[in-house]
Design a protein around this motif. Structure first.
Motif, PDB file in Angstrom:
ATOM      1  N   ARG A   1     -26.456  84.201  38.934  1.00  0.00           N
ATOM      2  CA  ARG A   1     -25.715  85.362  39.409  1.00  0.00           C
ATOM      3  C   ARG A   1     -26.601  86.355  40.141  1.00  0.00           C
ATOM      4  NH1 ARG A   1     -22.919  83.117  35.758  1.00  0.00           N
ATOM      5  NH2 ARG A   1     -20.656  83.265  35.776  1.00  0.00           N
TER       6      ARG A   1
ATOM      7  N   ARG B   1     -27.793  93.995  37.547  1.00  0.00           N
ATOM      8  CA  ARG B   1     -27.012  93.494  38.681  1.00  0.00           C
ATOM      9  C   ARG B   1     -25.760  94.322  38.927  1.00  0.00           C
ATOM     10  NH1 ARG B   1     -25.492  88.748  36.901  1.00  0.00           N
ATOM     11  NH2 ARG B   1     -26.718  88.817  34.999  1.00  0.00           N
ATOM     12  N   THR B   2     -25.130  94.767  37.842  1.00  0.00           N
ATOM     13  CA  THR B   2     -23.933  95.592  37.991  1.00  0.00           C
ATOM     14  C   THR B   2     -24.269  96.869  38.752  1.00  0.00           C
ATOM     15  OG1 THR B   2     -23.101  94.806  35.881  1.00  0.00           O
ATOM     16  CG2 THR B   2     -22.116  96.807  36.729  1.00  0.00           C
ATOM     17  N   LEU B   3     -25.352  97.484  38.346  1.00  0.00           N
ATOM     18  CA  LEU B   3     -25.694  98.776  38.920  1.00  0.00           C
ATOM     19  C   LEU B   3     -26.249  98.610  40.331  1.00  0.00           C
ATOM     20  CD1 LEU B   3     -27.203 100.265  35.680  1.00  0.00           C
ATOM     21  CD2 LEU B   3     -24.991 100.803  36.688  1.00  0.00           C
TER      22      LEU B   3
ATOM     23  N   GLN C   1     -15.498  99.493  44.924  1.00  0.00           N
ATOM     24  CA  GLN C   1     -16.650  99.700  45.798  1.00  0.00           C
ATOM     25  C   GLN C   1     -17.563  98.483  45.849  1.00  0.00           C
ATOM     26  OE1 GLN C   1     -18.723 103.432  44.842  1.00  0.00           O
ATOM     27  NE2 GLN C   1     -16.814 104.157  43.970  1.00  0.00           N
TER      28      GLN C   1
ATOM     29  N   GLN D   1     -20.373  87.687  41.761  1.00  0.00           N
ATOM     30  CA  GLN D   1     -19.406  86.586  41.757  1.00  0.00           C
ATOM     31  C   GLN D   1     -18.208  86.816  40.846  1.00  0.00           C
ATOM     32  OE1 GLN D   1     -21.494  83.031  40.721  1.00  0.00           O
ATOM     33  NE2 GLN D   1     -23.189  83.609  42.028  1.00  0.00           N
TER      34      GLN D   1
ATOM     35  N   GLN E   1     -29.343 108.599  32.727  1.00  0.00           N
ATOM     36  CA  GLN E   1     -28.082 109.256  32.404  1.00  0.00           C
ATOM     37  C   GLN E   1     -27.375 108.634  31.212  1.00  0.00           C
ATOM     38  OE1 GLN E   1     -25.541 109.626  35.942  1.00  0.00           O
ATOM     39  NE2 GLN E   1     -27.411 109.499  37.179  1.00  0.00           N
ATOM     40  N   ASP E   2     -27.767 107.416  30.880  1.00  0.00           N
ATOM     41  CA  ASP E   2     -27.053 106.666  29.862  1.00  0.00           C
ATOM     42  C   ASP E   2     -27.502 107.097  28.476  1.00  0.00           C
ATOM     43  OD1 ASP E   2     -26.700 103.106  29.213  1.00  0.00           O
ATOM     44  OD2 ASP E   2     -26.069 104.843  28.083  1.00  0.00           O
TER      45      ASP E   2
ATOM     46  N   SER F   1     -25.397  96.381  42.435  1.00  0.00           N
ATOM     47  CA  SER F   1     -24.397  95.897  43.385  1.00  0.00           C
ATOM     48  C   SER F   1     -23.317  96.929  43.666  1.00  0.00           C
ATOM     49  CB  SER F   1     -23.728  94.644  42.833  1.00  0.00           C
ATOM     50  OG  SER F   1     -22.910  95.002  41.745  1.00  0.00           O
ATOM     51  N   GLY F   2     -23.230  97.964  42.860  1.00  0.00           N
ATOM     52  CA  GLY F   2     -22.042  98.802  42.974  1.00  0.00           C
ATOM     53  C   GLY F   2     -22.318 100.247  43.283  1.00  0.00           C
ATOM     54  N   ALA F   3     -21.664 101.090  42.532  1.00  0.00           N
ATOM     55  CA  ALA F   3     -21.619 102.515  42.821  1.00  0.00           C
ATOM     56  C   ALA F   3     -22.946 103.227  42.610  1.00  0.00           C
ATOM     57  CB  ALA F   3     -20.576 103.155  41.920  1.00  0.00           C
ATOM     58  N   ALA F   4     -23.637 102.845  41.568  1.00  0.00           N
ATOM     59  CA  ALA F   4     -24.724 103.699  41.086  1.00  0.00           C
ATOM     60  C   ALA F   4     -25.918 103.700  42.030  1.00  0.00           C
ATOM     61  CB  ALA F   4     -25.170 103.205  39.716  1.00  0.00           C
TER      62      ALA F   4
ATOM     63  N   THR G   1     -21.340  98.821  30.481  1.00  0.00           N
ATOM     64  CA  THR G   1     -22.345  99.531  31.288  1.00  0.00           C
ATOM     65  C   THR G   1     -21.684 100.692  32.021  1.00  0.00           C
ATOM     66  OG1 THR G   1     -23.540  97.489  31.642  1.00  0.00           O
ATOM     67  CG2 THR G   1     -24.009  99.281  33.162  1.00  0.00           C
TER      68      THR G   1
ATOM     69  N   SER H   1     -20.501  93.510  47.230  1.00  0.00           N
ATOM     70  CA  SER H   1     -21.813  92.976  47.592  1.00  0.00           C
ATOM     71  C   SER H   1     -22.105  91.618  46.976  1.00  0.00           C
ATOM     72  CB  SER H   1     -22.879  93.958  47.128  1.00  0.00           C
ATOM     73  OG  SER H   1     -22.851  93.976  45.711  1.00  0.00           O
TER      74      SER H   1
ATOM     75  N   GLN I   1     -30.306  89.727  28.059  1.00  0.00           N
ATOM     76  CA  GLN I   1     -29.105  89.374  28.817  1.00  0.00           C
ATOM     77  C   GLN I   1     -28.338  90.615  29.242  1.00  0.00           C
ATOM     78  OE1 GLN I   1     -26.908  85.672  27.832  1.00  0.00           O
ATOM     79  NE2 GLN I   1     -27.813  85.969  25.828  1.00  0.00           N
ATOM     80  N   GLU I   2     -28.220  91.569  28.339  1.00  0.00           N
ATOM     81  CA  GLU I   2     -27.522  92.812  28.666  1.00  0.00           C
ATOM     82  C   GLU I   2     -28.223  93.518  29.827  1.00  0.00           C
ATOM     83  OE1 GLU I   2     -24.384  92.821  26.068  1.00  0.00           O
ATOM     84  OE2 GLU I   2     -24.990  94.848  26.620  1.00  0.00           O
TER      85      GLU I   2
ATOM     86  N   VAL J   1     -27.488  91.827  33.193  1.00  0.00           N
ATOM     87  CA  VAL J   1     -26.177  92.126  33.793  1.00  0.00           C
ATOM     88  C   VAL J   1     -26.132  93.582  34.240  1.00  0.00           C
ATOM     89  CG1 VAL J   1     -23.683  92.080  33.490  1.00  0.00           C
ATOM     90  CG2 VAL J   1     -25.093  90.438  32.265  1.00  0.00           C
ATOM     91  N   ARG J   2     -26.677  94.482  33.446  1.00  0.00           N
ATOM     92  CA  ARG J   2     -26.680  95.899  33.822  1.00  0.00           C
ATOM     93  C   ARG J   2     -27.404  96.087  35.152  1.00  0.00           C
ATOM     94  NH1 ARG J   2     -27.544  97.676  28.194  1.00  0.00           N
ATOM     95  NH2 ARG J   2     -29.753  97.947  28.588  1.00  0.00           N
TER      96      ARG J   2
ATOM     97  N   VAL K   1     -29.629 105.704  36.541  1.00  0.00           N
ATOM     98  CA  VAL K   1     -28.522 105.501  35.614  1.00  0.00           C
ATOM     99  C   VAL K   1     -29.019 105.344  34.180  1.00  0.00           C
ATOM    100  CG1 VAL K   1     -26.674 103.963  34.952  1.00  0.00           C
ATOM    101  CG2 VAL K   1     -26.975 104.592  37.335  1.00  0.00           C
TER     102      VAL K   1
END
Lengths: 319, 319
Positions: free
Chosen positions: B316, B225-227, A241, A247, B241-242, B229-232, A226, A244, B218-219, B222-223, B238
């Motif tokens: 998660r 949650r990843t996005l 960064q 896990q 942009q992808d 929780s973090g920078a984006a 991703t 949050s 599933q992908e 996770v994407r 996003v």
């Protein structure tokens, strides 16, 4: 459909019938290099593989299909004229005397064991391989072959000391998948692992006590892709960064298991799992997490989850 | 260990022994509301559940454990003095006459069928439920119960028209998991779905022809949650942009299936899968992708992959 000058086989006590019935015996199968595929699904996949091999100028896998009149009608639906010379018509009594299954649904095929050598398997640069180490139950072994096929595995290995995958119950449980990929049998786990490692394939042991959590590895894999594909500058920057509560970050740091890489999974015996020697051969031990009260997973269940995790990661990566 | 004034039961033809042997019959089980748990693992989990219920002031599940002298030694390792008054010593011949299993490994327990009502199950606000719709093979049904337990499911439903989950082979295949979560039996799929929907649980049909691909879901999960929780900045930004070849974006647009949400999975009959009526009850039909040549998955295998996909996403997320 005509079958040349052949007569319908009607004597359940004929030598040929007894010969075929004896294929339910492991030693007999091994001695003759033959086994029995029973029922329309297995016979259809055997015939498909047979014609594929012949089209490539190689020896087919089907010696003879024995079918009742009802079975022949089903075979005709397959509409392949190449089948005709492989088929012998038999009475239901003869078919019952040949088959291990109570109801072989009108047909069985005597097939040649088409096993691959370890060298051939490795030469094809496999990306996903399932290795059964001393799995004893034919149903489990067959189910894993079917799951490995579904997950797109490139090869199966049934190590020495495992159940005979050509056992009638095992063949049945594969639902035709036995004819879908190269199968290596009889090699020691040690030799199998050495050959795969030399070819750059990582060895993952499916182990309830493993230090890697399969679900964490999957999360990592998707996060990696991703972030690499989209907005974020780099994985490291984002992981820094990320404070949050996602896990498992402590586990993912320094991880050496990358699910996208070419992988062979080792699956162990039903009662004992993988033993210490087998575990020591692996690059990493990976546990399927248990979220409930269950103490362990059935080996077929665990294998399915592991193989699908690898397939998912590999098929979405650009490696 | 002493068993009070009880004598060792030694007559395989005694009425009580015959009564217990009759529990191999479905009608008899249903009439008496009892079934037999065979072998140390099942008996241990039955006893654990029994004491858990009694500690909560409720009726336990174990009527009586019948064990040989060898079995009693194994029971003593469980080191629970509460077990004593539940155990009757029997000879190996008596145990063999009671049990369905060829080798019940020294013990069986006559248990009360502890089934939940649909209302009770829904009142507990379940997040993950497995629903077996006309699954016929006891081994498959038991394997799914075990996999559902491993995936941390909150409840199991065995609809009317399915195999009896208290069948000896099914109980064996659960490996004790039958005692780990509420089990609802005998309800129609229609009633089960209505009750779950009313409680805000989404209904996903596991269907080889489903329009949603489980791995894509599933992908996405996770994407997301990843996005988040973090920078984006946001998922939408996003995803726009992808453009770098991550697969399935066209499918993910406008997706209504969120694996993190409370979910009940419907799993169908081995040969036919879910029928049209059952499929129509679902909010969405989800396929486990087939990456190889296999045409389908065994229902136990498919169920495992689906339940683990939900568990992974739900555990998660912060929802």
């Amino acid at each position: 459909m005509s079958f040349g000058n052949h007569e319908i086989m009607s004597n359940p006590r004929a030598d040929r019938v007894r010969d075929i019935a004896r294929l339910s015996n492991a030693r007999e199968r091994s001695k003759r290099g033959e086994f029995l595929a029973e029922g329309p699904q297995a016979v259809r996949e055997a015939l498909r593989r047979h014609h594929e091999l012949e089209a490539a100028g190689k020896t087919g896998v089907v010696h003879t299909v024995y079918a009742t009149s009802v079975g022949i009608e089903r075979l005709e639906e397959l509409a392949d004229p190449n089948n005709i010379d492989l088929v012998r018509q038999v009475t239901p009594e003869v078919l019952a005397a040949m088959a291990d299954t109570v109801t072989p649904q009108g047909m069985v095929a005597v097939c040649r064991m088409d096993v691959s050598s370890l060298e051939d398997m490795v030469a094809r640069a496999p990306r996903l391989v399932a290795v059964l180490c001393r799995v004893q139950d034919p149903g489990n072994a067959g189910t894993i072959v079917r799951a490995a096929d579904a997950a797109g595995a490139d090869a199966m290995v049934i190590t020495a000391g495992s159940v005979d995958i050509f056992n009638p119950k095992a063949v049945r449980s594969t639902a035709g998948s036995l004819f879908h990929m190269p199968v290596v049998t009889g090699a020691s786990t040690e030799d199998v692992v050495a050959a795969l490692k030399a070819a750059g394939v990582q060895i993952l042991a499916a182990d309830g006590y493993g230090s890697f959590d399969l679900d964490e590895l999957q999360e990592e894999s998707v996060r990696r892709r991703t972030l690499a594909s989209g907005a974020a500058p780099s994985i490291d920057a984002v992981e820094t960064q990320d404070g949050s509560g996602s896990q498992g970050d402590s586990e993912t740091q320094g991880s050496v298991v990358v699910l996208e890489d070419p992988t062979a999974w080792l699956f162990g015996n039903e009662a004992q799992g993988l033993n210490d020697e087998e575990l020591a051969l692996a690059d990493a031990r990976v546990a399927v997490p248990l979220y409930g009260i269950a103490e362990s997973l059935n080996v077929g269940t665990a294998a399915t989850v592991c193989l699908y995790a690898s397939a998912r990661a590999q098929r979405r990566s650009n490696r």
